[in-house]
Motif scaffolding. Structure first.
Motif, PDB file in Angstrom:
ATOM      1  N   TRP A   2       6.763 -66.771  13.968  1.00  0.00           N
ATOM      2  CA  TRP A   2       6.432 -65.823  15.032  1.00  0.00           C
ATOM      3  C   TRP A   2       4.982 -66.053  15.398  1.00  0.00           C
ATOM      4  CZ3 TRP A   2       9.789 -62.693  17.508  1.00  0.00           C
ATOM      5  CH2 TRP A   2       9.243 -61.774  18.412  1.00  0.00           C
ATOM      6  N   GLY A   3       4.746 -66.462  16.628  1.00  0.00           N
ATOM      7  CA  GLY A   3       3.389 -66.752  17.072  1.00  0.00           C
ATOM      8  C   GLY A   3       2.562 -65.501  17.254  1.00  0.00           C
ATOM      9  N   ASP A   5      -1.380 -64.667  18.626  1.00  0.00           N
ATOM     10  CA  ASP A   5      -2.604 -65.213  19.203  1.00  0.00           C
ATOM     11  C   ASP A   5      -3.834 -64.790  18.413  1.00  0.00           C
ATOM     12  OD1 ASP A   5      -1.253 -66.541  21.241  1.00  0.00           O
ATOM     13  OD2 ASP A   5      -1.293 -64.775  22.535  1.00  0.00           O
ATOM     14  N   GLU A   8      -5.334 -61.247  18.924  1.00  0.00           N
ATOM     15  CA  GLU A   8      -4.410 -60.120  18.738  1.00  0.00           C
ATOM     16  C   GLU A   8      -4.995 -59.063  17.793  1.00  0.00           C
ATOM     17  OE1 GLU A   8      -1.440 -57.933  19.608  1.00  0.00           O
ATOM     18  OE2 GLU A   8      -1.298 -59.982  20.326  1.00  0.00           O
ATOM     19  N   TRP A  44      -0.534 -73.072  12.446  1.00  0.00           N
ATOM     20  CA  TRP A  44       0.669 -73.863  12.177  1.00  0.00           C
ATOM     21  C   TRP A  44       0.269 -75.200  11.558  1.00  0.00           C
ATOM     22  CZ3 TRP A  44       3.717 -70.179  12.330  1.00  0.00           C
ATOM     23  CH2 TRP A  44       4.006 -69.395  13.433  1.00  0.00           C
ATOM     24  N   TYR A  52       7.445 -75.351  17.004  1.00  0.00           N
ATOM     25  CA  TYR A  52       7.259 -73.996  17.522  1.00  0.00           C
ATOM     26  C   TYR A  52       7.390 -74.015  19.041  1.00  0.00           C
ATOM     27  CZ  TYR A  52       5.457 -69.438  18.631  1.00  0.00           C
ATOM     28  OH  TYR A  52       5.342 -68.180  19.131  1.00  0.00           O
ATOM     29  N   PRO A  53       8.260 -73.145  19.609  1.00  0.00           N
ATOM     30  CA  PRO A  53       8.525 -73.210  21.044  1.00  0.00           C
ATOM     31  C   PRO A  53       7.478 -72.548  21.938  1.00  0.00           C
ATOM     32  CG  PRO A  53       9.862 -71.508  20.041  1.00  0.00           C
ATOM     33  CD  PRO A  53       9.132 -72.210  18.918  1.00  0.00           C
ATOM     34  N   GLY A  54       6.543 -71.796  21.380  1.00  0.00           N
ATOM     35  CA  GLY A  54       5.571 -71.067  22.195  1.00  0.00           C
ATOM     36  C   GLY A  54       4.232 -71.768  22.291  1.00  0.00           C
ATOM     37  N   ASP A  55       3.248 -71.024  22.818  1.00  0.00           N
ATOM     38  CA  ASP A  55       1.899 -71.553  23.025  1.00  0.00           C
ATOM     39  C   ASP A  55       0.937 -71.220  21.887  1.00  0.00           C
ATOM     40  OD1 ASP A  55       2.742 -72.494  25.478  1.00  0.00           O
ATOM     41  OD2 ASP A  55       2.011 -70.733  26.558  1.00  0.00           O
ATOM     42  N   SER A  56       1.296 -70.294  21.025  1.00  0.00           N
ATOM     43  CA  SER A  56       0.383 -69.870  19.958  1.00  0.00           C
ATOM     44  C   SER A  56       0.082 -71.016  19.013  1.00  0.00           C
ATOM     45  CB  SER A  56       0.984 -68.708  19.167  1.00  0.00           C
ATOM     46  OG  SER A  56       1.143 -67.584  19.985  1.00  0.00           O
ATOM     47  N   GLN A  57      -1.163 -71.078  18.583  1.00  0.00           N
ATOM     48  CA  GLN A  57      -1.597 -72.112  17.639  1.00  0.00           C
ATOM     49  C   GLN A  57      -1.299 -71.734  16.195  1.00  0.00           C
ATOM     50  OE1 GLN A  57      -2.872 -75.084  18.831  1.00  0.00           O
ATOM     51  NE2 GLN A  57      -2.123 -74.123  20.691  1.00  0.00           N
ATOM     52  N   GLY A 101       0.949 -57.661  20.927  1.00  0.00           N
ATOM     53  CA  GLY A 101       2.051 -58.298  20.216  1.00  0.00           C
ATOM     54  C   GLY A 101       2.255 -57.731  18.823  1.00  0.00           C
TER      55      GLY A 101
END
Length: 127
Positions: A2-3, A5, A8, A44, A52-57, A101
Protein backbone atom coordinates in the motif's frame (compact mmCIF):
# COMPACT_ATOMS: atom_id res chain seq x y z
CA UNK A 1 1.67 -3.32 -0.77
CA UNK A 2 0.00 0.00 0.00
CA UNK A 3 1.67 3.18 -1.17
CA UNK A 4 2.01 6.06 1.27
CA UNK A 5 3.45 9.35 0.08
CA UNK A 6 6.31 11.02 1.94
CA UNK A 7 4.19 14.05 2.91
CA UNK A 8 1.33 11.97 4.32
CA UNK A 9 0.32 13.01 7.87
CA UNK A 10 0.47 10.17 10.42
CA UNK A 11 2.91 8.26 8.19
CA UNK A 12 5.49 7.88 10.95
CA UNK A 13 2.87 6.54 13.38
CA UNK A 14 2.26 3.37 11.34
CA UNK A 15 3.77 0.19 12.77
CA UNK A 16 3.68 -3.54 12.10
CA UNK A 17 0.58 -5.09 13.64
CA UNK A 18 -1.56 -1.95 13.23
CA UNK A 19 -5.02 -2.60 11.83
CA UNK A 20 -6.21 -0.64 8.82
CA UNK A 21 -9.59 -0.06 7.26
CA UNK A 22 -9.56 0.39 3.51
CA UNK A 23 -11.84 3.20 2.34
CA UNK A 24 -12.78 4.20 -1.22
CA UNK A 25 -13.97 7.78 -1.66
CA UNK A 26 -16.85 9.11 -3.73
CA UNK A 27 -18.33 7.18 -5.30
CA UNK A 28 -18.95 4.73 -3.55
CA UNK A 29 -17.92 6.27 -0.18
CA UNK A 30 -17.48 2.90 1.46
CA UNK A 31 -15.11 0.79 3.51
CA UNK A 32 -14.15 -2.10 1.25
CA UNK A 33 -11.92 -4.13 3.55
CA UNK A 34 -9.40 -4.28 6.31
CA UNK A 35 -5.82 -5.47 6.74
CA UNK A 36 -2.98 -5.72 9.20
CA UNK A 37 0.25 -3.82 8.57
CA UNK A 38 3.12 -6.24 8.05
CA UNK A 39 5.71 -3.44 8.03
CA UNK A 40 6.30 0.15 9.02
CA UNK A 41 6.43 2.70 6.21
CA UNK A 42 9.57 2.24 4.14
CA UNK A 43 10.92 2.80 0.64
CA UNK A 44 10.13 0.04 -1.83
CA UNK A 45 12.95 -2.33 -2.65
CA UNK A 46 13.91 -2.35 -6.36
CA UNK A 47 11.85 -5.53 -7.03
CA UNK A 48 8.84 -4.06 -5.15
CA UNK A 49 9.11 -0.78 -7.05
CA UNK A 50 8.96 -2.70 -10.34
CA UNK A 51 5.67 -4.40 -9.43
CA UNK A 52 3.98 -1.63 -7.43
CA UNK A 53 1.23 -0.20 -9.67
CA UNK A 54 1.14 3.33 -8.20
CA UNK A 55 3.39 6.38 -8.06
CA UNK A 56 4.44 6.17 -4.41
CA UNK A 57 8.12 5.54 -3.77
CA UNK A 58 7.29 3.61 -0.60
CA UNK A 59 4.60 2.47 1.76
CA UNK A 60 3.66 -0.51 3.89
CA UNK A 61 3.28 -4.20 3.32
CA UNK A 62 -0.12 -5.64 4.22
CA UNK A 63 -1.05 -9.00 5.74
CA UNK A 64 -4.35 -10.72 6.47
CA UNK A 65 -6.17 -8.62 3.89
CA UNK A 66 -9.97 -8.98 3.84
CA UNK A 67 -12.00 -7.69 0.89
CA UNK A 68 -15.58 -7.00 1.93
CA UNK A 69 -18.60 -7.85 -0.17
CA UNK A 70 -20.80 -6.04 0.45
CA UNK A 71 -18.77 -2.92 1.28
CA UNK A 72 -19.70 -0.85 4.32
CA UNK A 73 -21.24 2.51 3.33
CA UNK A 74 -19.78 5.55 5.07
CA UNK A 75 -23.26 6.95 5.79
CA UNK A 76 -24.19 3.83 7.77
CA UNK A 77 -21.03 4.17 9.87
CA UNK A 78 -21.58 7.90 10.43
CA UNK A 79 -25.14 7.21 11.63
CA UNK A 80 -23.65 4.83 14.22
CA UNK A 81 -20.77 7.07 15.32
CA UNK A 82 -22.53 10.44 15.27
CA UNK A 83 -26.31 9.82 15.34
CA UNK A 84 -27.09 13.45 16.17
CA UNK A 85 -24.90 14.83 13.38
CA UNK A 86 -23.18 17.12 15.89
CA UNK A 87 -19.51 16.15 15.46
CA UNK A 88 -18.08 18.48 12.79
CA UNK A 89 -15.03 16.26 12.14
CA UNK A 90 -17.16 13.15 11.54
CA UNK A 91 -19.64 15.09 9.41
CA UNK A 92 -16.84 16.60 7.28
CA UNK A 93 -15.40 13.13 6.59
CA UNK A 94 -18.88 11.89 5.73
CA UNK A 95 -19.42 14.78 3.32
CA UNK A 96 -15.96 15.11 1.79
CA UNK A 97 -14.35 11.75 2.40
CA UNK A 98 -11.00 11.46 4.12
CA UNK A 99 -8.65 14.19 2.96
CA UNK A 100 -5.52 12.15 3.75
CA UNK A 101 -4.49 8.67 2.72
CA UNK A 102 -3.85 7.82 6.38
CA UNK A 103 -6.41 8.88 8.96
CA UNK A 104 -6.28 8.05 12.65
CA UNK A 105 -9.58 6.85 14.07
CA UNK A 106 -10.69 5.90 17.56
CA UNK A 107 -11.27 2.36 18.77
CA UNK A 108 -14.99 3.25 18.91
CA UNK A 109 -14.96 4.31 15.25
CA UNK A 110 -13.13 1.14 14.21
CA UNK A 111 -15.58 -1.03 16.14
CA UNK A 112 -18.53 0.86 14.61
CA UNK A 113 -17.32 -0.05 11.11
CA UNK A 114 -16.98 -3.71 12.15
CA UNK A 115 -20.45 -3.70 13.76
CA UNK A 116 -22.08 -2.29 10.62
CA UNK A 117 -20.13 -4.86 8.59
CA UNK A 118 -21.44 -7.71 10.77
CA UNK A 119 -25.01 -6.47 10.35
CA UNK A 120 -24.63 -6.30 6.55
CA UNK A 121 -23.19 -9.81 6.42
CA UNK A 122 -26.00 -11.16 8.63
CA UNK A 123 -28.61 -9.43 6.47
CA UNK A 124 -27.05 -10.84 3.29
CA UNK A 125 -27.01 -14.36 4.78
CA UNK A 126 -30.74 -14.20 5.49
CA UNK A 127 -31.53 -13.46 1.84
Amino acid sequence: MWGIDAAEPHRAALAPGDLALIYVGPPPRAFVGRAELASAVRDWTPPEARVYPGDSQGGVLLANVEVWDPPVPMDAVVARIDPTGSNPYVQANARDGFQNGVAEITDQEYEAVLAVRAELVARSARR
